[in-house]
Design a protein around this motif. Structure first.
Motif, PDB file in Angstrom:
ATOM      1  N   ASP A  45      -3.708  12.427  -6.210  1.00  0.00           N
ATOM      2  CA  ASP A  45      -4.391  11.223  -6.670  1.00  0.00           C
ATOM      3  C   ASP A  45      -4.414  10.110  -5.629  1.00  0.00           C
ATOM      4  OD1 ASP A  45      -1.687  10.870  -6.802  1.00  0.00           O
ATOM      5  OD2 ASP A  45      -1.646  10.154  -8.868  1.00  0.00           O
ATOM      6  N   HIS A  46      -4.368  10.468  -4.352  1.00  0.00           N
ATOM      7  CA  HIS A  46      -4.519   9.456  -3.306  1.00  0.00           C
ATOM      8  C   HIS A  46      -5.437   9.982  -2.210  1.00  0.00           C
ATOM      9  CE1 HIS A  46      -1.137  11.847  -1.763  1.00  0.00           C
ATOM     10  NE2 HIS A  46      -1.512  11.435  -0.569  1.00  0.00           N
ATOM     11  N   TRP A  47      -5.919   9.060  -1.368  1.00  0.00           N
ATOM     12  CA  TRP A  47      -6.824   9.446  -0.295  1.00  0.00           C
ATOM     13  C   TRP A  47      -6.631   8.518   0.900  1.00  0.00           C
ATOM     14  CZ3 TRP A  47     -10.128   5.623   1.240  1.00  0.00           C
ATOM     15  CH2 TRP A  47     -10.415   4.611   0.314  1.00  0.00           C
ATOM     16  N   VAL A  48      -7.068   9.014   2.064  1.00  0.00           N
ATOM     17  CA  VAL A  48      -6.963   8.252   3.306  1.00  0.00           C
ATOM     18  C   VAL A  48      -8.166   8.591   4.183  1.00  0.00           C
ATOM     19  CG1 VAL A  48      -5.564   7.834   5.368  1.00  0.00           C
ATOM     20  CG2 VAL A  48      -4.457   8.339   3.208  1.00  0.00           C
ATOM     21  N   ILE A  49      -8.616   7.605   4.938  1.00  0.00           N
ATOM     22  CA  ILE A  49      -9.662   7.814   5.933  1.00  0.00           C
ATOM     23  C   ILE A  49      -9.082   7.447   7.295  1.00  0.00           C
ATOM     24  CG2 ILE A  49     -11.917   7.081   6.793  1.00  0.00           C
ATOM     25  CD1 ILE A  49     -12.703   6.533   3.865  1.00  0.00           C
ATOM     26  N   VAL A  50      -9.235   8.356   8.246  1.00  0.00           N
ATOM     27  CA  VAL A  50      -8.796   8.130   9.619  1.00  0.00           C
ATOM     28  C   VAL A  50     -10.022   7.661  10.395  1.00  0.00           C
ATOM     29  CG1 VAL A  50      -7.871   9.170  11.710  1.00  0.00           C
ATOM     30  CG2 VAL A  50      -7.063   9.937   9.486  1.00  0.00           C
ATOM     31  N   GLY A  51     -10.012   6.407  10.806  1.00  0.00           N
ATOM     32  CA  GLY A  51     -11.151   5.854  11.529  1.00  0.00           C
ATOM     33  C   GLY A  51     -11.132   6.202  13.007  1.00  0.00           C
ATOM     34  N   ALA A  52     -12.301   6.360  13.582  1.00  0.00           N
ATOM     35  CA  ALA A  52     -12.423   6.632  15.018  1.00  0.00           C
ATOM     36  C   ALA A  52     -11.915   5.453  15.843  1.00  0.00           C
ATOM     37  CB  ALA A  52     -13.878   6.930  15.371  1.00  0.00           C
ATOM     38  N   ASP A  53     -11.814   4.284  15.211  1.00  0.00           N
ATOM     39  CA  ASP A  53     -11.347   3.077  15.894  1.00  0.00           C
ATOM     40  C   ASP A  53      -9.822   2.932  15.880  1.00  0.00           C
ATOM     41  OD1 ASP A  53     -10.974   2.572  13.203  1.00  0.00           O
ATOM     42  OD2 ASP A  53     -12.105   0.691  13.186  1.00  0.00           O
ATOM     43  N   GLY A  54      -9.100   3.950  15.389  1.00  0.00           N
ATOM     44  CA  GLY A  54      -7.643   3.897  15.363  1.00  0.00           C
ATOM     45  C   GLY A  54      -7.060   3.277  14.102  1.00  0.00           C
ATOM     46  N   LYS A  55      -7.887   3.022  13.107  1.00  0.00           N
ATOM     47  CA  LYS A  55      -7.411   2.427  11.863  1.00  0.00           C
ATOM     48  C   LYS A  55      -7.295   3.485  10.769  1.00  0.00           C
ATOM     49  CE  LYS A  55      -9.353  -2.097  12.817  1.00  0.00           C
ATOM     50  NZ  LYS A  55     -10.318  -3.124  12.385  1.00  0.00           N
ATOM     51  N   LEU A  56      -6.372   3.248   9.844  1.00  0.00           N
ATOM     52  CA  LEU A  56      -6.190   4.074   8.653  1.00  0.00           C
ATOM     53  C   LEU A  56      -6.424   3.201   7.436  1.00  0.00           C
ATOM     54  CD1 LEU A  56      -2.801   5.789   9.558  1.00  0.00           C
ATOM     55  CD2 LEU A  56      -5.058   6.840   9.612  1.00  0.00           C
ATOM     56  N   THR A  57      -7.135   3.715   6.451  1.00  0.00           N
ATOM     57  CA  THR A  57      -7.335   3.001   5.190  1.00  0.00           C
ATOM     58  C   THR A  57      -7.263   4.006   4.050  1.00  0.00           C
ATOM     59  OG1 THR A  57      -9.737   3.260   5.319  1.00  0.00           O
ATOM     60  CG2 THR A  57      -8.809   1.227   6.214  1.00  0.00           C
ATOM     61  N   GLY A  58      -6.892   3.525   2.879  1.00  0.00           N
ATOM     62  CA  GLY A  58      -6.852   4.415   1.732  1.00  0.00           C
ATOM     63  C   GLY A  58      -6.237   3.761   0.528  1.00  0.00           C
ATOM     64  N   VAL A  59      -5.924   4.607  -0.465  1.00  0.00           N
ATOM     65  CA  VAL A  59      -5.322   4.156  -1.713  1.00  0.00           C
ATOM     66  C   VAL A  59      -4.208   5.127  -2.084  1.00  0.00           C
ATOM     67  CG1 VAL A  59      -5.724   3.746  -4.175  1.00  0.00           C
ATOM     68  CG2 VAL A  59      -7.453   3.079  -2.501  1.00  0.00           C
ATOM     69  N   SER A  60      -3.049   4.569  -2.458  1.00  0.00           N
ATOM     70  CA  SER A  60      -1.885   5.373  -2.827  1.00  0.00           C
ATOM     71  C   SER A  60      -2.017   5.881  -4.261  1.00  0.00           C
ATOM     72  CB  SER A  60      -0.613   4.534  -2.701  1.00  0.00           C
ATOM     73  OG  SER A  60      -0.485   3.664  -3.807  1.00  0.00           O
ATOM     74  N   PRO A  61      -1.143   6.793  -4.676  1.00  0.00           N
ATOM     75  CA  PRO A  61      -1.176   7.276  -6.068  1.00  0.00           C
ATOM     76  C   PRO A  61      -0.983   6.149  -7.085  1.00  0.00           C
ATOM     77  CG  PRO A  61       0.195   8.716  -4.743  1.00  0.00           C
ATOM     78  CD  PRO A  61      -0.155   7.523  -3.890  1.00  0.00           C
ATOM     79  N   ARG A  62      -0.335   5.072  -6.679  1.00  0.00           N
ATOM     80  CA  ARG A  62      -0.094   3.939  -7.591  1.00  0.00           C
ATOM     81  C   ARG A  62      -1.174   2.875  -7.479  1.00  0.00           C
ATOM     82  NH1 ARG A  62       5.888   2.064  -6.934  1.00  0.00           N
ATOM     83  NH2 ARG A  62       5.205   0.754  -8.658  1.00  0.00           N
ATOM     84  N   GLY A  63      -2.221   3.164  -6.726  1.00  0.00           N
ATOM     85  CA  GLY A  63      -3.318   2.217  -6.584  1.00  0.00           C
ATOM     86  C   GLY A  63      -3.089   1.153  -5.528  1.00  0.00           C
ATOM     87  N   GLU A  64      -2.019   1.292  -4.750  1.00  0.00           N
ATOM     88  CA  GLU A  64      -1.740   0.322  -3.696  1.00  0.00           C
ATOM     89  C   GLU A  64      -2.616   0.602  -2.481  1.00  0.00           C
ATOM     90  OE1 GLU A  64       2.942  -0.503  -4.023  1.00  0.00           O
ATOM     91  OE2 GLU A  64       2.377   1.606  -3.793  1.00  0.00           O
ATOM     92  N   LYS A  65      -2.961  -0.463  -1.792  1.00  0.00           N
ATOM     93  CA  LYS A  65      -3.777  -0.348  -0.598  1.00  0.00           C
ATOM     94  C   LYS A  65      -2.957   0.273   0.536  1.00  0.00           C
ATOM     95  CE  LYS A  65      -7.017  -3.239   1.906  1.00  0.00           C
ATOM     96  NZ  LYS A  65      -7.479  -4.612   2.078  1.00  0.00           N
ATOM     97  N   ILE A  66      -3.563   1.202   1.254  1.00  0.00           N
ATOM     98  CA  ILE A  66      -2.948   1.809   2.433  1.00  0.00           C
ATOM     99  C   ILE A  66      -3.701   1.298   3.655  1.00  0.00           C
ATOM    100  CG2 ILE A  66      -2.550   3.961   3.693  1.00  0.00           C
ATOM    101  CD1 ILE A  66      -2.483   5.371   0.927  1.00  0.00           C
ATOM    102  N   VAL A  67      -2.962   0.733   4.589  1.00  0.00           N
ATOM    103  CA  VAL A  67      -3.553   0.280   5.848  1.00  0.00           C
ATOM    104  C   VAL A  67      -2.612   0.656   6.980  1.00  0.00           C
ATOM    105  CG1 VAL A  67      -4.873  -1.637   4.857  1.00  0.00           C
ATOM    106  CG2 VAL A  67      -2.556  -2.036   5.683  1.00  0.00           C
ATOM    107  N   GLY A  68      -3.188   0.883   8.140  1.00  0.00           N
ATOM    108  CA  GLY A  68      -2.351   1.225   9.276  1.00  0.00           C
ATOM    109  C   GLY A  68      -3.172   1.526  10.501  1.00  0.00           C
ATOM    110  N   ALA A  69      -2.471   2.082  11.461  1.00  0.00           N
ATOM    111  CA  ALA A  69      -3.090   2.419  12.735  1.00  0.00           C
ATOM    112  C   ALA A  69      -2.546   3.758  13.202  1.00  0.00           C
ATOM    113  CB  ALA A  69      -2.785   1.333  13.766  1.00  0.00           C
ATOM    114  N   TRP A  70      -3.325   4.418  14.049  1.00  0.00           N
ATOM    115  CA  TRP A  70      -2.895   5.691  14.597  1.00  0.00           C
ATOM    116  C   TRP A  70      -3.319   5.798  16.063  1.00  0.00           C
ATOM    117  CZ3 TRP A  70      -6.087   9.383  16.700  1.00  0.00           C
ATOM    118  CH2 TRP A  70      -7.442   9.214  16.488  1.00  0.00           C
ATOM    119  N   VAL A  71      -2.622   6.646  16.783  1.00  0.00           N
ATOM    120  CA  VAL A  71      -2.969   6.996  18.165  1.00  0.00           C
ATOM    121  C   VAL A  71      -2.688   8.483  18.351  1.00  0.00           C
ATOM    122  CG1 VAL A  71      -2.498   4.710  19.134  1.00  0.00           C
ATOM    123  CG2 VAL A  71      -0.690   6.432  19.103  1.00  0.00           C
TER     124      VAL A  71
END
Length: 118
Positions: A45-71
């Motif tokens: 019950d959660h999802w994430v999108i890995v952006g080409a710009d190095g950003k992460l976005t999504g929603v947790s199982p509890r409906g919380e916002k997911i934000v971050g960065a990756w390399v």
């Protein structure tokens, strides 16, 4: 229970990748980008999108916002993520794909794994 959900989210964020048909480990950033950039990865019950710009976005199982960065670091997907107000520990994960499923394994391939569909 809260720890288990946060762990699941962390694993999910660790596992943000998709790949072309065929199975195997992704070892190069260009292959990771081609397989994952802009795709919605779902696990339970959660999802994430890995952006080409190095950003992460999504929603947790509890409906919380997911934000971050990756390399991409050598052969690993390294991420730094917040779920709501909680920062998860940084981690680098190995990534492998099989058809429309991608598996991320924490601790450079030595930890727990999670599989996403895209």
């Amino acid at each position: 229970m809260k720890f288990l959900r946060l762990t699941a989210c962390a694993l999910a964020l660790s596992v943000i990748a998709a790949a072309p048909a065929g199975a195997g480990a992704i070892k190069k950033e260009k292959d990771f980008m081609a397989a994952v950039a802009g795709k919605k990865l779902a696990a339970g019950d959660h999802w994430v999108i890995v952006g080409a710009d190095g950003k992460l976005t999504g929603v947790s199982p509890r409906g919380e916002k997911i934000v971050g960065a990756w390399v991409w670091n050598r052969r690993f997907f390294c991420r730094n993520v917040y779920i709501g107000q909680k920062q998860l520990p940084e981690n680098c994960l190995s990534v492998s794909v099989d058809g429309n499923r991608v598996t991320f394994t924490r601790d450079k391939g030595k930890g727990r794994s999670i599989t996403y569909s895209f």
